[in-house]
Design an enzyme around this catalytic site. Structure first.
Site, PDB file in Angstrom:
ATOM      1  N   HIS A 108     -13.620  16.783 -10.564  1.00 57.17           N
ATOM      2  CA  HIS A 108     -13.704  17.460 -11.859  1.00 57.17           C
ATOM      3  C   HIS A 108     -15.153  17.659 -12.288  1.00 57.17           C
ATOM      4  O   HIS A 108     -16.076  16.989 -11.803  1.00 57.17           O
ATOM      5  CB  HIS A 108     -12.959  16.640 -12.918  1.00 57.17           C
ATOM      6  N   ASP A 152      14.507   0.251  12.766  1.00 55.86           N
ATOM      7  CA  ASP A 152      14.024  -0.657  13.807  1.00 55.86           C
ATOM      8  C   ASP A 152      12.688  -0.152  14.319  1.00 55.86           C
ATOM      9  O   ASP A 152      12.306   1.004  14.082  1.00 55.86           O
ATOM     10  CB  ASP A 152      15.031  -0.739  14.958  1.00 55.86           C
ATOM     11  N   GLU A 197      -7.727   8.580 -11.625  1.00 57.18           N
ATOM     12  CA  GLU A 197      -8.841   7.707 -11.266  1.00 57.18           C
ATOM     13  C   GLU A 197      -8.419   6.238 -11.386  1.00 57.18           C
ATOM     14  O   GLU A 197      -7.419   5.895 -12.027  1.00 57.18           O
ATOM     15  CB  GLU A 197     -10.042   8.008 -12.178  1.00 57.18           C
ATOM     16  N   GLU A 235       8.297  -2.155  12.926  1.00 61.16           N
ATOM     17  CA  GLU A 235       9.507  -2.361  12.128  1.00 61.16           C
ATOM     18  C   GLU A 235       9.290  -1.918  10.684  1.00 61.16           C
ATOM     19  O   GLU A 235      10.159  -1.259  10.088  1.00 61.16           O
ATOM     20  CB  GLU A 235       9.902  -3.844  12.183  1.00 61.16           C
ATOM     21  N   ASP A 282      17.589   1.353  17.109  1.00 61.37           N
ATOM     22  CA  ASP A 282      16.903   0.846  18.290  1.00 61.37           C
ATOM     23  C   ASP A 282      16.708   1.961  19.315  1.00 61.37           C
ATOM     24  O   ASP A 282      15.630   2.129  19.897  1.00 61.37           O
ATOM     25  CB  ASP A 282      17.717  -0.300  18.889  1.00 61.37           C
TER      26      ASP A 282
END
Length: 422
Positions: free
Chosen positions: A226, A15, A302, A56, A130
């Site tokens: 790299h 919730d 990539e 939510e 909740d």
């Protein structure tokens, strides 16, 4: 799973709510054993200023990740009182709002699609999640973090428990436990982007901006692009859908120089690399120098540039002008031939980032990757829009760094450092 072993089944109840909609918001989620009904894990977080629906979805992602950490092979039944989230994740309703799409994609990526099912439940059946969400919002109002050891959510929502005045804040109501109001932390809390399109942290925790208490040692990602390949000086598109070139002689020298620089710093504790050869070669050069092994993460590869792989920008402009214009104008546009959009790459990189943050909490990790993932991690740390990708320079063999803190904040510490290459 091993042969003959029964598949575990979890129930995830989630919730979220906002005291103002948008306003100070938080989520809560609980993972239960489907057979016994016993609580296995609780999670909750104050996420700054957000809407009900965002909260939510954040709760859903948090619950699924908590279940995944318990058993990646489990079957999961998600129970929520949000009809919107249940119907969208079940595929019966379209996801029209742009803020919801990356969150839904992030939730869908945690488990295989056939492992998760969704069920709507009335609000009174979702009291545990909740209450967790309200505890998180109350903690946020005090300028604190939700602490699982201090939670009373399970006790206060068990059989016979009565909750006076509780309930997740929705639609501008003043909700929550006694003393928690809709005003929240006026002026002190801000919403960070979602985990798939923004701020770091488990389940897309949003950052609180500004000064705060000492949050301990951050997790630091040192980002190494790299070394050069034969395609680099020719400025050709070289992604994950092309020829996968090796390093050139210049690239090997750059990898060695980076290794020496990182050894002199003495801070790297682990090395993770893209699966592509140019990154594996660069990572191995550094790891060998540091006495470490290389872990491979598919999420660091990539962009797949589709039909543009191996072409120069000018060649793409000549052959596919309309596709190129669309790609430059929108992060959601894909290259010609079914490559990846930058939005898709951002979601993939964000998922990889969050998993690595969980694995290497409080440590310094070298990520050997490519132009787009490095730029994406930098822009997400800054909360910058997608077009910021075109406004950063990133040289082969360069070093960047991002620090991630426990409250969800990220700090860009370094970008495109090439001092070790001179």
């Amino acid at each position: 799973m091993s042969g003959g072993q029964a598949r575990r089944t979890f129930v995830v109840e989630a919730d979220g709510g906002s005291r103002g909609n948008p306003g100070p918001a938080g989520y809560g989620a609980v993972v239960k054993d489907a057979a016994s009904g016993g609580t296995l894990r609780e999670t909750a977080e104050f996420i700054g200023r957000a809407t009900n629906n965002v909260a939510e979805y954040r709760g859903l992602v948090a619950g699924l990740r908590a279940a995944y950490e318990l058993d990646a092979d489990a079957a999961v039944l998600v129970r929520m009182d949000s009809k919107l989230v249940v119907e969208q994740m079940s595929g019966r309703w379209k996801i029209k709002h742009p803020d919801m799409r990356p969150l839904a994609a992030e939730a869908a990526a945690v488990f295989p699609p056939d492992a998760v099912s969704y069920e709507w439940i009335p609000r009174e059946k979702n009291k545990h999640a909740d209450r967790l969400a309200n505890e998180a919002m109350d903690a946020g109002k005090r300028g604190a973090r939700w602490e699982p050891d201090a939670s009373r959510a399970e006790l206060d929502t068990g059989p016979g428990a009565e909750r006076s005045g509780s309930g997740t804040g929705r639609g501008g109501s003043t909700a929550g436990r006694s003393g928690s109001g809709a005003a929240g932390n006026t002026g002190s809390a801000a919403t960070a982007p979602s985990s798939a399109d923004g701020g770091p942290g488990t389940a897309g925790t949003a950052a609180r901006l500004g000064w705060g208490p000492d949050l301990g040692t951050p997790t630091t990602f040192v980002l190494l692009r790299h070394g050069e390949t034969p395609l680099t000086p020719e400025k050709r598109f070289s992604g994950s859908g092309g020829s996968d070139p090796d390093l050139s002689a210049a690239g090997r020298r750059q990898a060695a120089a980076a290794a020496e620089a990182l050894a002199a710093r003495g801070t790297v504790q682990a090395v993770v690399a893209s699966p592509l050869r140019r990154c594996q070669e660069t990572a191995t050069a550094v790891a060998d120098r540091l006495g470490l092994s290389v872990r491979t993460d598919e999420g660091l590869r990539e962009t797949d540039f589709g039909a543009w792989e191996g072409l120069t920008f000018a060649e793409v402009r000549e052959r596919h002008p309309e596709d190129l214009d669309a790609w430059l104008a929108s992060a959601g546009a894909r290259p010609t031939g079914g490559g990846e959009s930058f939005e898709e790459v951002a979601r993939r990189v964000a998922v990889a980032r969050d998993k690595l943050l969980a694995r290497y909490a409080g440590r310094t990790v070298l990520l050997v990757t490519h132009v787009t993932p490095v730029k994406t991690l930098a822009r997400l740390a800054l909360g910058a829009p997608a077009e910021a990708l075109f406004r950063m320079e990133l040289s082969a063999g360069s070093l960047s760094a991002v620090a991630y803190y426990a409250d969800g904040n990220a700090s860009l510490r370094l970008l495109n450092d090439t001092g070790h290459l001179r």
